[in-house]
Design a protein around this motif. Sequence first.
Motif, PDB file in Angstrom:
ATOM      1  N   MET A  79       0.822  -1.216   0.000  1.00  0.00           N
ATOM      2  CA  MET A  79       0.000   0.000   0.000  1.00  0.00           C
ATOM      3  C   MET A  79       0.854   1.262   0.000  1.00  0.00           C
ATOM      4  O   MET A  79       0.370   2.327  -0.354  1.00  0.00           O
ATOM      5  CB  MET A  79      -0.966  -0.004   1.187  1.00  0.00           C
ATOM      6  CG  MET A  79      -2.185  -0.864   0.968  1.00  0.00           C
ATOM      7  SD  MET A  79      -3.097  -0.484  -0.549  1.00  0.00           S
ATOM      8  CE  MET A  79      -3.645   1.171  -0.214  1.00  0.00           C
ATOM      9  N   SER A  80       2.120   1.149   0.351  1.00  0.00           N
ATOM     10  CA  SER A  80       3.008   2.312   0.294  1.00  0.00           C
ATOM     11  C   SER A  80       3.245   2.759  -1.144  1.00  0.00           C
ATOM     12  O   SER A  80       3.664   3.887  -1.378  1.00  0.00           O
ATOM     13  CB  SER A  80       4.344   1.985   0.966  1.00  0.00           C
ATOM     14  OG  SER A  80       4.971   0.903   0.310  1.00  0.00           O
ATOM     15  N   HIS A  81       2.939   1.902  -2.127  1.00  0.00           N
ATOM     16  CA  HIS A  81       3.090   2.255  -3.543  1.00  0.00           C
ATOM     17  C   HIS A  81       1.872   2.985  -4.103  1.00  0.00           C
ATOM     18  O   HIS A  81       1.922   3.490  -5.208  1.00  0.00           O
ATOM     19  CB  HIS A  81       3.352   1.015  -4.379  1.00  0.00           C
ATOM     20  CG  HIS A  81       4.685   0.403  -4.120  1.00  0.00           C
ATOM     21  ND1 HIS A  81       5.107  -0.724  -4.754  1.00  0.00           N
ATOM     22  CD2 HIS A  81       5.707   0.746  -3.287  1.00  0.00           C
ATOM     23  CE1 HIS A  81       6.318  -1.058  -4.333  1.00  0.00           C
ATOM     24  NE2 HIS A  81       6.689  -0.170  -3.435  1.00  0.00           N
ATOM     25  N   VAL A  82       0.762   2.998  -3.370  1.00  0.00           N
ATOM     26  CA  VAL A  82      -0.470   3.625  -3.852  1.00  0.00           C
ATOM     27  C   VAL A  82      -0.542   5.045  -3.300  1.00  0.00           C
ATOM     28  O   VAL A  82      -0.450   5.259  -2.096  1.00  0.00           O
ATOM     29  CB  VAL A  82      -1.713   2.822  -3.405  1.00  0.00           C
ATOM     30  CG1 VAL A  82      -2.990   3.503  -3.873  1.00  0.00           C
ATOM     31  CG2 VAL A  82      -1.636   1.397  -3.923  1.00  0.00           C
ATOM     32  N   VAL A 112      -9.282   2.192 -10.373  1.00  0.00           N
ATOM     33  CA  VAL A 112      -8.002   2.632 -10.920  1.00  0.00           C
ATOM     34  C   VAL A 112      -7.194   3.336  -9.829  1.00  0.00           C
ATOM     35  O   VAL A 112      -7.678   4.257  -9.176  1.00  0.00           O
ATOM     36  CB  VAL A 112      -8.209   3.561 -12.139  1.00  0.00           C
ATOM     37  CG1 VAL A 112      -6.870   3.984 -12.714  1.00  0.00           C
ATOM     38  CG2 VAL A 112      -9.061   2.865 -13.200  1.00  0.00           C
ATOM     39  N   LEU A 113      -5.943   2.882  -9.654  1.00  0.00           N
ATOM     40  CA  LEU A 113      -5.047   3.413  -8.635  1.00  0.00           C
ATOM     41  C   LEU A 113      -3.929   4.224  -9.290  1.00  0.00           C
ATOM     42  O   LEU A 113      -3.481   3.885 -10.379  1.00  0.00           O
ATOM     43  CB  LEU A 113      -4.391   2.267  -7.848  1.00  0.00           C
ATOM     44  CG  LEU A 113      -5.282   1.153  -7.311  1.00  0.00           C
ATOM     45  CD1 LEU A 113      -4.425   0.022  -6.777  1.00  0.00           C
ATOM     46  CD2 LEU A 113      -6.194   1.686  -6.252  1.00  0.00           C
ATOM     47  N   ARG A 114      -3.482   5.265  -8.629  1.00  0.00           N
ATOM     48  CA  ARG A 114      -2.277   5.998  -9.044  1.00  0.00           C
ATOM     49  C   ARG A 114      -1.155   5.526  -8.133  1.00  0.00           C
ATOM     50  O   ARG A 114      -1.306   5.518  -6.911  1.00  0.00           O
ATOM     51  CB  ARG A 114      -2.488   7.502  -8.918  1.00  0.00           C
ATOM     52  CG  ARG A 114      -1.275   8.340  -9.099  1.00  0.00           C
ATOM     53  CD  ARG A 114      -0.883   8.687 -10.477  1.00  0.00           C
ATOM     54  NE  ARG A 114      -1.936   9.308 -11.241  1.00  0.00           N
ATOM     55  CZ  ARG A 114      -1.885   9.390 -12.556  1.00  0.00           C
ATOM     56  NH1 ARG A 114      -0.853   8.913 -13.214  1.00  0.00           N
ATOM     57  NH2 ARG A 114      -2.854   9.947 -13.216  1.00  0.00           N
ATOM     58  N   LEU A 115      -0.030   5.127  -8.724  1.00  0.00           N
ATOM     59  CA  LEU A 115       1.087   4.583  -7.963  1.00  0.00           C
ATOM     60  C   LEU A 115       2.187   5.627  -7.776  1.00  0.00           C
ATOM     61  O   LEU A 115       2.193   6.665  -8.445  1.00  0.00           O
ATOM     62  CB  LEU A 115       1.640   3.336  -8.659  1.00  0.00           C
ATOM     63  CG  LEU A 115       0.619   2.233  -8.940  1.00  0.00           C
ATOM     64  CD1 LEU A 115       1.266   1.071  -9.672  1.00  0.00           C
ATOM     65  CD2 LEU A 115      -0.035   1.761  -7.657  1.00  0.00           C
ATOM     66  N   THR A 116       3.131   5.350  -6.889  1.00  0.00           N
ATOM     67  CA  THR A 116       4.186   6.309  -6.555  1.00  0.00           C
ATOM     68  C   THR A 116       5.082   6.632  -7.742  1.00  0.00           C
ATOM     69  O   THR A 116       5.635   7.725  -7.815  1.00  0.00           O
ATOM     70  CB  THR A 116       5.072   5.773  -5.406  1.00  0.00           C
ATOM     71  OG1 THR A 116       5.534   4.475  -5.751  1.00  0.00           O
ATOM     72  CG2 THR A 116       4.301   5.731  -4.104  1.00  0.00           C
ATOM     73  N   ASP A 117       5.223   5.712  -8.695  1.00  0.00           N
ATOM     74  CA  ASP A 117       6.072   5.982  -9.857  1.00  0.00           C
ATOM     75  C   ASP A 117       5.333   6.752 -10.951  1.00  0.00           C
ATOM     76  O   ASP A 117       5.862   6.948 -12.040  1.00  0.00           O
ATOM     77  CB  ASP A 117       6.656   4.682 -10.412  1.00  0.00           C
ATOM     78  CG  ASP A 117       5.604   3.700 -10.896  1.00  0.00           C
ATOM     79  OD1 ASP A 117       4.397   4.022 -10.823  1.00  0.00           O
ATOM     80  OD2 ASP A 117       5.982   2.599 -11.338  1.00  0.00           O
TER      81      ASP A 117
END
Length: 145
Positions: A79-82, A112-117
């Motif tokens: 979840m730290s990537h979301v 739809v998720l936005r990720l850290t990258d």
Amino acid sequence: MLFAESGSRPWVLVFGPVLAAAGIGLESLAPGGASYTLWLGVGLLVFLYTLVLVRTRRRFLRVELTPSRLVQGTTSLPMSHVTSLRPPDEEHHGVRVLGDGPVVPRRLSPVVLRLTDGTRAVAWARDGAGLRRALEDLLRERAYR
């Protein structure tokens, strides 16, 4: 556990034995009696077929959300990537789908998720609105820390 879907309900396994019992019961009313071995064989075959389906669906269609991980099938996303969620009506075709398939499984709703990258990924669940609410609550709680 903030959200969970098993992929399949185990009560489906009862269909084979119930079918065999119903067949034996109805056929016992007919002249000549029931063919026990035939109906037990049919019940066993239906049970084994549904057992394979239930196990497969529980492995590949399960969804679990904890404060630290989002599990989609056999894929686990920290979840730290979301970072955020995209609007519910955003197009998700061509976006990487979490889980084991190239597309969102049939009859499941995408989130739809936005990720850290900076990329997007598509999560999915039978109760897509429930998964979205749980993700929003988790992200909101994380933002206040």
